[in-house]
Design a protein around this motif. Structure first.
Motif, PDB file in Angstrom:
ATOM      1  N   MET A 276     -97.954  19.930 -51.408  1.00 37.20           N
ATOM      2  CA  MET A 276     -96.602  19.431 -50.790  1.00 37.20           C
ATOM      3  C   MET A 276     -96.350  20.682 -49.862  1.00 37.20           C
ATOM      4  O   MET A 276     -95.213  20.940 -49.139  1.00 37.20           O
TER       5      MET A 276
ATOM      6  N   GLY B 131     -91.929  19.955 -46.425  1.00 38.86           N
ATOM      7  CA  GLY B 131     -90.528  20.519 -46.233  1.00 38.86           C
ATOM      8  C   GLY B 131     -90.125  21.081 -47.344  1.00 38.86           C
ATOM      9  O   GLY B 131     -88.896  21.206 -47.612  1.00 38.86           O
ATOM     10  N   GLN B 132     -90.852  21.612 -48.592  1.00 40.88           N
ATOM     11  CA  GLN B 132     -90.402  22.394 -49.333  1.00 40.88           C
ATOM     12  C   GLN B 132     -90.209  24.156 -48.861  1.00 40.88           C
ATOM     13  O   GLN B 132     -90.633  24.244 -47.884  1.00 40.88           O
ATOM     14  N   SER B 133     -89.561  24.966 -49.601  1.00 39.38           N
ATOM     15  CA  SER B 133     -89.031  25.895 -49.145  1.00 39.38           C
ATOM     16  C   SER B 133     -90.100  26.883 -48.856  1.00 39.38           C
ATOM     17  O   SER B 133     -91.394  26.757 -49.536  1.00 39.38           O
ATOM     18  N   VAL B 134     -90.354  27.811 -47.849  1.00 38.97           N
ATOM     19  CA  VAL B 134     -91.540  28.663 -47.402  1.00 38.97           C
ATOM     20  C   VAL B 134     -91.764  29.438 -48.887  1.00 38.97           C
ATOM     21  O   VAL B 134     -92.927  29.867 -49.056  1.00 38.97           O
ATOM     22  N   PHE B 135     -90.678  30.129 -49.425  1.00 39.79           N
ATOM     23  CA  PHE B 135     -90.670  31.049 -50.643  1.00 39.79           C
ATOM     24  C   PHE B 135     -91.687  29.981 -51.821  1.00 39.79           C
ATOM     25  O   PHE B 135     -92.528  30.794 -52.380  1.00 39.79           O
ATOM     26  N   SER B 136     -91.307  28.815 -51.990  1.00 37.96           N
ATOM     27  CA  SER B 136     -92.296  28.164 -53.053  1.00 37.96           C
ATOM     28  C   SER B 136     -93.317  27.874 -52.657  1.00 37.96           C
ATOM     29  O   SER B 136     -94.538  28.083 -53.393  1.00 37.96           O
TER      30      SER B 136
ATOM     31  N   VAL C 244     -87.945  14.897 -51.136  1.00 34.69           N
ATOM     32  CA  VAL C 244     -89.095  15.983 -51.703  1.00 34.69           C
ATOM     33  C   VAL C 244     -89.041  15.940 -53.388  1.00 34.69           C
ATOM     34  O   VAL C 244     -90.045  16.092 -53.583  1.00 34.69           O
TER      35      VAL C 244
END
Lengths: 540, 139
Positions: free
Chosen positions: A300, A304-309, A238
Motif C-alpha cells: 500500500m 495514501g497511508q501515512s509516511v510513518f507506517s 484505505v
C-alpha cells in the motif's frame, strides 16, 4: 510384479459412492488434486488469452472490458481455487498422515467436509464465469468493488466459503501433527514438509477469518450502505486495503511455505545427503509465518497511508529476507558434495532455487519505499509475484507431484518426457516473465489491455515464450496422468528415489487403504543418509 | 490436566450475575460524558465480560493451558492488526506533508454536494483551511 488389488486405496473399496463419501485422506487428496488441476488449466487458458491480446498493441483480440474480466478471473481462480487449496489440500492430505505414521488425519469427516465446502465455493466462482465475469481485479479494492455492476457478490461469496475450507483443513493438520505422530517421531525427527504444512496451517487459521470479515464488510457496504470504506459515509477506503492485505500477505506464505517444504524433501532425497541445518529450516518456517503478519502495508505504499507506517512496513519487510535466505543457503549446502541425480523432481527443485531467488530478491527492490513508488502497479510487480508464485510455488508443486507420483498412485511416468517438460517450464517461464521486469522498469503499467509502440518487442517475446510455458506444463501433467492409461505400474514395495521418510519405507505404492499394514515403528530420521543405506528400487 | 472438571452450579450463577451487573455498568457509563474515554471504558467492560465467559463458561481456566495460549495468540494477532492499522490512520500527515491538505481534493463528484464529509479523524473536510489538521491538538 505382485498384484495388490485389496491393499490399494485406489481400487479398494469400489464404486462411485465409496469415492463421494470417502473418509480416506488419500482419496480426498486425489479429489483436491483433480479439481485443483482443472482450475489451474482454466486459469492458465485465461492467462494465455491475456498474452495473446498483448502480443501486439491495440484491441485486436478482445475488448478492454473483456480484458478486465480475464485478468480478474485469472488472478482469483489461480489464487483462491488453485494455489491456496491445491498444495495443502492435495499433496498435504495425501502425505501428511503417511509422514507421521497415522492411519488418517485427526478428523477424517471434517476433512471430507472441507472438500465439499471447497467445491461449494467453487460453484460460485463457476457461476461468476458463466454469468459474465467480474472486473475489479482479484483484490476487490473499494470504492470500485462497491460500485461495479459485474459479479462482485458471487465471486466474493465463493471466496468467503472457500476460506472456511482452508481454516478447517488447517485445523485438521495442526491436530494431526500434534496428536497422531507415532512414538519416537519427535518434532525434530519430522520431515520438513510436515513442518511446512504446520506453519501453513497456523497462518490459515489465524489469517483466513480476516478475509471472511473483509468480504462481509464489503457486502454490508454494498447492500446496506454502511460507511466503512466510503469516505462520503465517514469510512476510509484505505481501511479496505488494510483488511484485505492483513489476510492476503500472510496468504502469500500460505502459498509459498508448502513449496519450501516440498523443496526440503526433494533436495536431500535426490542428493542422497542429510539436510543441512534441519532446525534452521524448521524454525525459519515458523518465523516466516510470523513475520508475514507484520508486513502487509508494503502493498500500500502508494495508496495514501501515512509516511510513518510506510517506513515501519518497509523496515519490517526486509526481515522476511533473513529466514528465506537461511532456507536457500541450507538447500544449496545440502547439495554440496551430495550425489545429485538429475531426475525430474530434482530439475524442478533446481529451477525453483533459481526462480525463487530472483523472485525474492526483486521483492527486496519492491520493499524499498522510494523504489516501489516508481515501480508500483507496473509489470515489474507482475513479474516479481509470478517469479514467486509460479516460479516458486507452481514449479515446486510440479516437482512434488513428480516426486510423490509413484508413491501416491503406484505408476511411473515417462521420465525423459518429464525432464524435457521441466526444461520447457524453466525456459518458457523465464522467457515469459523476465521481459516483464524490463517492461516494468520502463513504465509499462499492469492491467492495461494495450500499450504504446515502445513496448512491442518485449511484449511479443513474452507472449511467444508464454506459449512454450503453457505447452510444457500441459504436457508435463498429461505425461503424469498418461502413466495411468499406460498402466506403467511400479512394484508395490518400490522406493524409486531412495527416500527415507515413513511414506517411502513403511508402506506400499500405492498405499494400503489404512496406510500401513502393521503399525509402523520409527527406525531412523527422514534424512539419515549418513547412518543408513537405502536402496533405490523401482521394478523387480 | 486430562480429568474433566465439573463446575458447580453456584459458580455459573455468580458469573452470570456478574455479567448482568456489568451490562448494567455499560448502560450506566454511557450516560456519563467522558469524551473519547467513553469508548475506552465501554471496551474495557466488554473485555472483562468476554474474559469471564471464556474463562468460566468455556472452561479455559481449568483447561489445558495450551488452549489458553492459543486464545491469547488470537488476541495478539487482533492487536497486531488494530495497532499497526492505527499507525497509518493516526499518523497521516505527521511526517512530510499531508497530500490532502497541500492539494485539496477537487470536489467534482456529485455526492460532495449531498453529504457531510469527514476526514479520518472525524473532522469536516468542507472548510478549505489547513489549520484544523494540526495533529497535536487532539491526541
Amino acid at each position: 510384479m505382485i498384484e495388490n488389488e485389496k491393499q490399494n486405496y485406489l481400487t479398494h473399496p469400489k464404486g462411485i459412492m465409496s469415492w463421494l463419501l470417502t473418509l480416506d485422506h488419500k482419496r480426498i487428496g486425489l479429489m483436491y488434486l483433480v479439481s485443483g488441476i482443472l482450475f489451474f488449466f482454466m486459469g492458465g487458458l485465461l492467462a494465455l488469452g491475456m498474452r495473446l491480446e498483448l502480443a501486439a498493441p491495440g484491441n485486436d483480440f478482445i475488448s478492454n472490458e473483456q480484458y478486465n474480466n480475464i485478468y480478474t478471473l485469472h488472478g482469483a481462480i489461480m489464487i483462491f481455487l488453485f494455489i491456496i487449496p491445491a498444495i495443502p489440500g492435495a499433496l498435504g492430505n495425501i502425505l501428511l498422515p503417511l509422514m507421521v505414521g497415522a492411519k488418517d488425519v485427526a478428523f477424517p469427516r471434517l476433512n471430507l467436509a472441507s472438500f465439499y465446502i471447497y467445491s461449494f465455493g467453487a460453484l460460485f466462482a463457476l457461476y461468476t464465469i458463466i454469468n459474465g465475469g467480474v472486473d475489479t481485479g482479484w483484490t476487490f479494492y473499494t470504492p470500485y468493488s462497491t460500485q461495479s455492476s459485474s459479479n462482485v457478490v458471487p465471486m466474493t461469496l465463493g471466496i468467503f466459503i472457500i476460506g472456511f475450507s482452508s481454516i478447517l483443513t488447517g485445523l485438521n493438520f495442526i491436530a494431526t501433527v500434534h496428536k497422531m505422530r507415532i512414538p519416537g517421531l519427535t518434532w525434530y525427527k519430522l520431515p520438513l514438509f510436515v513442518w511446512a504444512l504446520y506453519g501453513t496451517s497456523l497462518v490459515q487459521i489465524t489469517a483466513t477469518p480476516v478475509l471472511a470479515i473483509t468480504m462481509v464488510l464489503l457486502m454490508l457496504e454494498r447492500f446496506l450502505g454502511i460507511g466503512i470504506f466510503d469516505p462520503a459515509l465517514g469510512g476510509d477506503p484505505v481501511l479496505y486495503q488494510h483488511f484485505f492485505w492483513f489476510y492476503s500477505h500472510p496468504a502469500v506464505y500460505i502459498m509459498i511455505l508448502p513449496a519450501f517444504g516440498i523443496i526440503s524433501e526433494i533436495i536431500p532425497v535426490h542428493s542422497r545427503k542429510k539436510i543441512w541445518g534441519y532446525k534452521f529450516i524448521a524454525y525459519s518456517t515458523l518465523s516466516i509465518a510470523f513475520i508475514g503478519f507484520l508486513v502487509w502495508g508494503h502493498h500500500m505504499f502508494t495508496s495514501g497511508q501515512s509516511v510513518f507506517s510506510q517506513i515501519v512496513f518497509s523496515f519490517i519487510t526486509y526481515f522476511v529476507g533473513i529466514p528465506t535466505g537461511v532456507k536457500i543457503f541450507s538447500w544449496i549446502l545440502t547439495m554440496y558434495k551430495g550425489q545429485v541425480s538429475f531426475t525430474p523432481p530434482m530439475i524442478y527443485a533446481l529451477s525453483f532455487l533459481f526462480l525463487f531467488t530472483i523472485g525474492g530478491l526483486t521483492g527486496i527492490f519492491l520493499g524499498a519505499v522510494a523504489l516501489d513508488i516508481h515501480l508500483h502497479d507496473t509489470y515489474f510487480v507482475v513479474a516479481h509475484f509470478h517469479y514467486v508464485m509460479q516460479g516458486g510455488t507452481i514449479v515446486a508443486f510440479l516437482g512434488g507431484l513428480h516426486h510423490w507420483w509413484p508413491k501416491s498412485f503406484g505408476t511411473m511416468y515417462n521420465q525423459t518426457i518429464a525432464n524435457i517438460c521441466a526444461f520447457g517450464v524453466f525456459l518458457g517461464f523465464n522467457g515469459t516473465f523476465f521481459p516483464q521486469f524490463l517492461l516494468g522498469l520502463r513504465g509499462m503499467p499492469r492491467r492495461y489491455a494495450t500499450y504504446s509502440d515502445q513496448f512491442v518487442e518485449l511484449h511479443s517475446y513474452s507472449t511467444f515464450w508464454s506459449g512454450i510455458l503453457g505447452f510444457s506444463i500441459f504436457f508435463a501433467i498429461v505425461n503424469l496422468f498418461w502413466s495411468f492409461v499406460k498402466k506403467n505400474k511400479v512394484d508395490p514395495g518400490s522406493n524409486p528415489w531412495g527416500g527415507m521418510s515413513l511414506e517411502w519405507t513403511h508402506t506400499s505404492s500405492p498405499p494400503h487403504p489404512h496406510n500401513f499394514e502393521t503399525d509402523p515403528v520409527f527406525e531412523h530420521g527422514p534424512y539419515d543418509y549418513d547412518k543408513v543405506i537405502v536402496e533405490k528400487t523401482y521394478k523387480k | 490436566m486430562s480429568d474433566h472438571h465439573i463446575t458447580p452450579l453456584r459458580t455459573y450463577l455468580i458469573i452470570a450475575s456478574c455479567l448482568f451487573f456489568l451490562s448494567g455498568v455499560t448502560v450506566w457509563v454511557s450516560y456519563i460524558d467522558l469524551g473519547s474515554f467513553n469508548i475506552v471504558l465501554a471496551m474495557l467492560v466488554a473485555t472483562v465480560k468476554a474474559s469471564l465467559v471464556a474463562f468460566f463458561f468455556m472452561h479455559l481456566l481449568w483447561d489445558d493451558k495450551k488452549n489458553l495460549v492459543l486464545f491469547l495468540m488470537s488476541l495478539m494477532f487482533f492487536g497486531i492488526f488494530v495497532v499497526i492499522t492505527m499507525i497509518d490512520t493516526e499518523f497521516r500527515g505527521a511526517l512530510g506533508f499531508n497530500p490532502e491538505t497541500k492539494n485539496p481534493i477537487t470536489k467534482r463528484a456529485s455526492f460532495y454536494g449531498q453529504l457531510p464529509l469527514t476526514d479520518t479523524h472525524g473532522y469536516p473536510v468542507d472548510s478549505h483551511d489547513d489549520i484544523h489538521h494540526g495533529d497535536d491538538d487532539h491526541h
